[in-house]
Design a protein around this motif. Structure first.
Motif, PDB file in Angstrom:
ATOM      1  N   ASN A  76     -15.161   6.739   4.662  1.00 22.86           N
ATOM      2  CA  ASN A  76     -14.249   5.978   4.194  1.00 22.86           C
ATOM      3  C   ASN A  76     -13.671   5.246   5.391  1.00 22.86           C
ATOM      4  OD1 ASN A  76     -14.241   6.651   1.305  1.00 22.86           O
ATOM      5  ND2 ASN A  76     -12.282   8.045   1.495  1.00 22.86           N
ATOM      6  N   ARG A 121      -8.805   4.332   2.750  1.00 24.27           N
ATOM      7  CA  ARG A 121      -8.989   3.699   1.607  1.00 24.27           C
ATOM      8  C   ARG A 121     -10.554   4.173   1.147  1.00 24.27           C
ATOM      9  NH1 ARG A 121      -5.951   0.975  -1.614  1.00 24.27           N
ATOM     10  NH2 ARG A 121      -4.873   0.174   0.151  1.00 24.27           N
ATOM     11  N   LEU A 169      -6.171   5.109  -2.338  1.00 25.30           N
ATOM     12  CA  LEU A 169      -6.001   5.712  -1.113  1.00 25.30           C
ATOM     13  C   LEU A 169      -6.145   7.144  -1.100  1.00 25.30           C
ATOM     14  CD1 LEU A 169      -2.480   3.878  -0.362  1.00 25.30           C
ATOM     15  CD2 LEU A 169      -4.737   3.366   0.697  1.00 25.30           C
ATOM     16  N   GLU A 192       0.734  -1.038  -0.110  1.00 24.96           N
ATOM     17  CA  GLU A 192       0.016   0.028  -0.085  1.00 24.96           C
ATOM     18  C   GLU A 192       0.835   1.250  -0.132  1.00 24.96           C
ATOM     19  OE1 GLU A 192      -3.899  -1.499   2.205  1.00 24.96           O
ATOM     20  OE2 GLU A 192      -2.288  -0.951   3.424  1.00 24.96           O
TER      21      GLU A 192
END
Length: 156
Positions: free
Chosen positions: A86, A47, A54, A5
């Motif tokens: 989110n 996210r 992202l 990520e």
């Protein structure tokens, strides 16, 4: 956030002044941008609940011991801000405070916690009280705890 990520593209807020603040924060490794008009500011990466991408925004924060506090005010709008929706969907977030970045978990304060934490946040940014008076929704207080065992890292 995982190592994979960390290599994903992060999309900054589409709001011009927020994007400019984030850019200054990131480009200086947190040396600039840690305050916004005198208020403490951090970067929050979530996210996207629909896109899976992202998303990063800059927010005023408070502290309660080792815990970071945010207010999902959206300027007192009728709807919650996207970053709050989110993290409600995926509570794994990344936080940058100054040069320090760390993985964390976000959650909405319980009703009992909010009674104690709301005054903490209105002391940090008194305008939150006006926002609350101007909307029918209860503006959430968000509690951010460092993820267990999450190492701190310096900003790139």
């Amino acid at each position: 956030m995982t190592a994979a990520e960390q290599h994903e593209t992060i999309e900054d807020s589409p709001v011009g002044w927020v994007a400019s603040h984030i850019r200054r924060y990131v480009e200086t490794g947190g040396a600039e941008g840690g305050t916004y008009h005198g208020y403490p500011a951090l970067l929050l990466t979530t996210r996207g609940r629909r896109s899976g991408k992202l998303r990063r925004t800059a927010l005023i924060y408070g502290r309660d011991g080792d815990t970071y506090l945010l207010v999902a005010s959206n300027g007192g709008a009728v709807k919650h801000p996207a970053w709050y929706l989110n993290l409600s969907s995926d509570p794994a977030v990344e936080v940058q405070v100054g040069a320090e970045r760390f993985a964390a978990r976000a959650r909405t304060a319980t009703a009992e916690e909010r009674v104690r934490l709301w005054p903490v946040m209105t002391a940090v940014f008194p305008t939150y009280a006006r926002y609350q008076k101007g909307t029918d929704r209860e503006i959430p207080v968000v509690v951010i705890d460092r993820a267990p065992g999450a190492p701190a890292s310096a900003a790139d």
